[in-house]
Motif scaffolding. Structure first.
Motif, short mmCIF file in Angstrom:
data_model
loop_
_atom_site.label_atom_id
_atom_site.label_comp_id
_atom_site.label_asym_id
_atom_site.label_seq_id
_atom_site.Cartn_x
_atom_site.Cartn_y
_atom_site.Cartn_z
N ALA A 77 26.91 21.74 7.82
CA ALA A 77 25.57 22.04 8.33
C ALA A 77 24.60 20.95 7.86
O ALA A 77 24.73 20.41 6.77
CB ALA A 77 25.11 23.38 7.82
N ASP A 78 23.64 20.65 8.70
CA ASP A 78 22.63 19.65 8.38
C ASP A 78 21.31 20.36 8.12
O ASP A 78 20.72 20.94 9.01
CB ASP A 78 22.48 18.68 9.57
N PHE A 79 20.86 20.34 6.86
CA PHE A 79 19.66 21.07 6.46
C PHE A 79 18.45 20.17 6.31
O PHE A 79 17.43 20.57 5.77
CB PHE A 79 19.91 21.84 5.17
N THR A 80 18.53 18.95 6.78
CA THR A 80 17.38 18.06 6.67
C THR A 80 16.32 18.46 7.69
O THR A 80 16.64 18.90 8.79
CB THR A 80 17.80 16.59 6.90
N ALA A 81 15.08 18.33 7.31
CA ALA A 81 13.97 18.71 8.20
C ALA A 81 13.85 17.69 9.32
O ALA A 81 13.98 16.49 9.10
CB ALA A 81 12.67 18.77 7.41
#
Length: 82
Positions: A77-81
């Motif tokens: 998963a990519d949790f960067t804003a």
């Protein structure tokens, strides 16, 4: 056999025990013995969520699901804003 004293028992609890014992044709002491014996000899409930849910819904028969094969490799998963 061991003896046990219970202090500060609420009067309403004592009355419910008395009534329950009368319904079961036992003395209050015998009723408390039966309750305590039952409480400590029953099988422990599952401790993890999956086991608890499986046990809870086992009587419904479960479900067989056809899970399709993955078309793409799993990715993190990519949790960067953004």
């Amino acid at each position: 056999m061991a003896a046990l004293s219970i202090r500060d028992l609420d009067d309403s609890v004592k009355e419910m025990l008395r009534l329950r014992a009368a319904r079961n044709g036992r003395s209050m002491e015998a009723e408390v013995r039966a309750i305590l014996t039952s409480a400590v000899t029953e099988e422990p409930s599952p401790t993890d969520l999956f086991s608890a849910l499986t046990e809870r819904f086992a009587q419904l028969g479960g479900a067989d699901l056809d899970i399709p094969a993955r078309a793409a490799r799993p990715r993190a998963a990519d949790f960067t804003a953004q």
